[in-house]
Design a protein around this motif. Structure first.
Motif, PDB file in Angstrom:
ATOM      1  N   MET A   1       0.842  -1.189   0.000  1.00 25.08           N
ATOM      2  CA  MET A   1       0.000   0.000   0.000  1.00 25.08           C
ATOM      3  C   MET A   1       0.880   1.243   0.000  1.00 25.08           C
ATOM      4  O   MET A   1       1.880   1.329   0.682  1.00 25.08           O
ATOM      5  CB  MET A   1      -0.920  -0.009   1.218  1.00 25.08           C
ATOM      6  N   LYS A   2       0.484   2.251  -0.719  1.00 28.42           N
ATOM      7  CA  LYS A   2       1.232   3.475  -0.879  1.00 28.42           C
ATOM      8  C   LYS A   2       1.115   4.364   0.368  1.00 28.42           C
ATOM      9  O   LYS A   2       0.047   4.499   0.946  1.00 28.42           O
ATOM     10  CB  LYS A   2       0.674   4.205  -2.100  1.00 28.42           C
ATOM     11  N   ASP A   3       2.234   4.963   0.776  1.00 24.86           N
ATOM     12  CA  ASP A   3       2.213   5.894   1.901  1.00 24.86           C
ATOM     13  C   ASP A   3       1.507   7.180   1.488  1.00 24.86           C
ATOM     14  O   ASP A   3       1.605   7.618   0.351  1.00 24.86           O
ATOM     15  CB  ASP A   3       3.639   6.248   2.349  1.00 24.86           C
ATOM     16  N   GLU A   4       0.804   7.793   2.450  1.00 24.27           N
ATOM     17  CA  GLU A   4       0.146   9.069   2.179  1.00 24.27           C
ATOM     18  C   GLU A   4       1.096  10.196   2.537  1.00 24.27           C
ATOM     19  O   GLU A   4       1.695  10.198   3.604  1.00 24.27           O
ATOM     20  CB  GLU A   4      -1.121   9.202   3.012  1.00 24.27           C
ATOM     21  N   THR A   5       1.231  11.141   1.629  1.00 28.15           N
ATOM     22  CA  THR A   5       2.010  12.335   1.864  1.00 28.15           C
ATOM     23  C   THR A   5       1.083  13.518   1.615  1.00 28.15           C
ATOM     24  O   THR A   5       0.301  13.508   0.667  1.00 28.15           O
ATOM     25  CB  THR A   5       3.217  12.403   0.903  1.00 28.15           C
ATOM     26  N   VAL A  89       1.380   2.671  18.184  1.00 32.04           N
ATOM     27  CA  VAL A  89       0.621   3.927  18.269  1.00 32.04           C
ATOM     28  C   VAL A  89       1.022   4.704  19.528  1.00 32.04           C
ATOM     29  O   VAL A  89       1.268   5.915  19.474  1.00 32.04           O
ATOM     30  CB  VAL A  89      -0.896   3.639  18.233  1.00 32.04           C
ATOM     31  N   ALA A  90       1.119   4.027  20.655  1.00 32.33           N
ATOM     32  CA  ALA A  90       1.495   4.678  21.911  1.00 32.33           C
ATOM     33  C   ALA A  90       2.929   5.196  21.862  1.00 32.33           C
ATOM     34  O   ALA A  90       3.210   6.299  22.344  1.00 32.33           O
ATOM     35  CB  ALA A  90       1.320   3.712  23.082  1.00 32.33           C
ATOM     36  N   ASN A  91       3.828   4.435  21.250  1.00 32.90           N
ATOM     37  CA  ASN A  91       5.226   4.874  21.131  1.00 32.90           C
ATOM     38  C   ASN A  91       5.382   6.110  20.259  1.00 32.90           C
ATOM     39  O   ASN A  91       6.359   6.839  20.385  1.00 32.90           O
ATOM     40  CB  ASN A  91       6.109   3.742  20.598  1.00 32.90           C
ATOM     41  N   ALA A  92       4.412   6.358  19.386  1.00 36.87           N
ATOM     42  CA  ALA A  92       4.438   7.560  18.552  1.00 36.87           C
ATOM     43  C   ALA A  92       3.939   8.778  19.325  1.00 36.87           C
ATOM     44  O   ALA A  92       3.968   9.893  18.814  1.00 36.87           O
ATOM     45  CB  ALA A  92       3.589   7.349  17.296  1.00 36.87           C
ATOM     46  N   GLY A  93       3.470   8.567  20.555  1.00 38.86           N
ATOM     47  CA  GLY A  93       3.004   9.679  21.381  1.00 38.86           C
ATOM     48  C   GLY A  93       1.516   9.933  21.289  1.00 38.86           C
ATOM     49  O   GLY A  93       1.024  10.946  21.783  1.00 38.86           O
ATOM     50  N   CYS A  94       0.786   9.018  20.659  1.00 32.61           N
ATOM     51  CA  CYS A  94      -0.664   9.183  20.545  1.00 32.61           C
ATOM     52  C   CYS A  94      -1.346   8.630  21.792  1.00 32.61           C
ATOM     53  O   CYS A  94      -0.928   7.618  22.335  1.00 32.61           O
ATOM     54  CB  CYS A  94      -1.195   8.422  19.329  1.00 32.61           C
ATOM     55  N   ASN A  95      -2.404   9.303  22.212  1.00 28.45           N
ATOM     56  CA  ASN A  95      -3.236   8.828  23.304  1.00 28.45           C
ATOM     57  C   ASN A  95      -4.429   8.116  22.687  1.00 28.45           C
ATOM     58  O   ASN A  95      -5.176   8.701  21.914  1.00 28.45           O
ATOM     59  CB  ASN A  95      -3.695  10.009  24.162  1.00 28.45           C
ATOM     60  N   MET A 120       1.965  13.679  19.721  1.00 32.24           N
ATOM     61  CA  MET A 120       2.736  12.873  18.761  1.00 32.24           C
ATOM     62  C   MET A 120       4.175  13.338  18.676  1.00 32.24           C
ATOM     63  O   MET A 120       4.455  14.530  18.610  1.00 32.24           O
ATOM     64  CB  MET A 120       2.119  12.934  17.362  1.00 32.24           C
ATOM     65  N   THR A 121       5.067  12.360  18.657  1.00 28.35           N
ATOM     66  CA  THR A 121       6.499  12.649  18.576  1.00 28.35           C
ATOM     67  C   THR A 121       7.031  12.490  17.170  1.00 28.35           C
ATOM     68  O   THR A 121       8.212  12.710  16.927  1.00 28.35           O
ATOM     69  CB  THR A 121       7.275  11.702  19.517  1.00 28.35           C
ATOM     70  N   GLU A 122       6.170  12.080  16.230  1.00 22.63           N
ATOM     71  CA  GLU A 122       6.586  11.923  14.843  1.00 22.63           C
ATOM     72  C   GLU A 122       5.470  12.385  13.917  1.00 22.63           C
ATOM     73  O   GLU A 122       4.336  12.570  14.336  1.00 22.63           O
ATOM     74  CB  GLU A 122       6.961  10.466  14.541  1.00 22.63           C
ATOM     75  N   ASP A 123       5.805  12.564  12.665  1.00 20.85           N
ATOM     76  CA  ASP A 123       4.866  12.992  11.647  1.00 20.85           C
ATOM     77  C   ASP A 123       3.838  11.884  11.393  1.00 20.85           C
ATOM     78  O   ASP A 123       4.175  10.702  11.429  1.00 20.85           O
ATOM     79  CB  ASP A 123       5.653  13.309  10.364  1.00 20.85           C
ATOM     80  N   ILE A 124       2.589  12.257  11.108  1.00 20.89           N
ATOM     81  CA  ILE A 124       1.533  11.276  10.863  1.00 20.89           C
ATOM     82  C   ILE A 124       1.894  10.371   9.681  1.00 20.89           C
ATOM     83  O   ILE A 124       1.590   9.175   9.679  1.00 20.89           O
ATOM     84  CB  ILE A 124       0.148  11.942  10.657  1.00 20.89           C
ATOM     85  N   ASN A 125       2.564  10.920   8.670  1.00 18.09           N
ATOM     86  CA  ASN A 125       2.956  10.103   7.520  1.00 18.09           C
ATOM     87  C   ASN A 125       3.946   9.012   7.926  1.00 18.09           C
ATOM     88  O   ASN A 125       3.884   7.889   7.422  1.00 18.09           O
ATOM     89  CB  ASN A 125       3.551  10.972   6.409  1.00 18.09           C
ATOM     90  N   LEU A 126       4.844   9.316   8.840  1.00 22.57           N
ATOM     91  CA  LEU A 126       5.795   8.314   9.326  1.00 22.57           C
ATOM     92  C   LEU A 126       5.080   7.234  10.123  1.00 22.57           C
ATOM     93  O   LEU A 126       5.392   6.041   9.999  1.00 22.57           O
ATOM     94  CB  LEU A 126       6.884   8.969  10.178  1.00 22.57           C
ATOM     95  N   LEU A 127       4.128   7.647  10.962  1.00 21.87           N
ATOM     96  CA  LEU A 127       3.363   6.671  11.731  1.00 21.87           C
ATOM     97  C   LEU A 127       2.587   5.744  10.799  1.00 21.87           C
ATOM     98  O   LEU A 127       2.597   4.525  10.983  1.00 21.87           O
ATOM     99  CB  LEU A 127       2.404   7.367  12.705  1.00 21.87           C
ATOM    100  N   MET A 128       1.928   6.307   9.790  1.00 19.04           N
ATOM    101  CA  MET A 128       1.163   5.485   8.851  1.00 19.04           C
ATOM    102  C   MET A 128       2.075   4.494   8.135  1.00 19.04           C
ATOM    103  O   MET A 128       1.717   3.326   7.965  1.00 19.04           O
ATOM    104  CB  MET A 128       0.425   6.372   7.843  1.00 19.04           C
ATOM    105  N   ALA A 129       3.238   4.940   7.722  1.00 14.04           N
ATOM    106  CA  ALA A 129       4.193   4.049   7.046  1.00 14.04           C
ATOM    107  C   ALA A 129       4.634   2.929   7.980  1.00 14.04           C
ATOM    108  O   ALA A 129       4.724   1.759   7.570  1.00 14.04           O
ATOM    109  CB  ALA A 129       5.391   4.849   6.543  1.00 14.04           C
TER     110      ALA A 129
END
Length: 147
Positions: A1-5, A89-95, A120-129
């Motif tokens: 699946m393609k990453d969203e940017t 998800v939690a490691n990315a800083g999301c509650n 969040m400690t990272e960009d949403i695109n990085l989390l999705m990837a």
């Protein structure tokens, strides 16, 4: 699946169909119409074009203020998958606000997570990837964003 940017694009270079999609979304959000059919008719747009672009084009102000996000997953049903997913998800800083999981059918289950992304400690695109790279994730997509 393609990453969203995501990109920030000036309105005057957007295709007319995307501008109309934003108009329809505004009419619906403000309660100026009773249905999608009424909104697309008002802006002279087809329903199919609206549905094609509705989850792909957003006004800048909504992206900047967004704190909540809803993600949909199609997962393999095996021990520990949900736990591993939640850890990423939690490691990315999301509650994690809500979790909804369907009963597994034919070895697959659907999971919907509502997240507060304020920390969040990272960009949403990085989390999705990162989520897409998990071997037990067949599909992940953003269902919605809101404040």
């Amino acid at each position: 699946m393609k990453d969203e940017t995501f990109f920030l694009v000036r309105e005057d270079i957007l295709p007319e169909v995307m501008k109309k999609t934003l108009e329809v979304k505004t009419l619906i959000e403000r309660g100026k119409v009773d249905s999608v059919a009424e909104a697309v008719q008002r802006v002279d747009m087809s329903r199919s074009a609206f549905y094609k672009y509705r989850d792909a084009v957003f006004p800048f102000h909504t992206i900047v203020k967004e704190k909540l996000i809803t993600l949909f997953f199609h997962l393999e049903d095996r021990s520990g998958t949900l736990s591993d997913l939640l850890a990423v998800v939690a490691n990315a800083g999301c509650n994690i606000l809500t979790i909804h999981q369907t009963i597994p059918i034919q070895g697959r289950a659907n999971v919907t997570l509502s997240l507060n992304t304020n920390g969040m400690t990272e960009d949403i695109n990085l989390l999705m990837a990162e989520l897409r790279r998990l071997e037990f994730v067949d599909k992940v997509e953003i269902l919605g964003q809101g404040a």
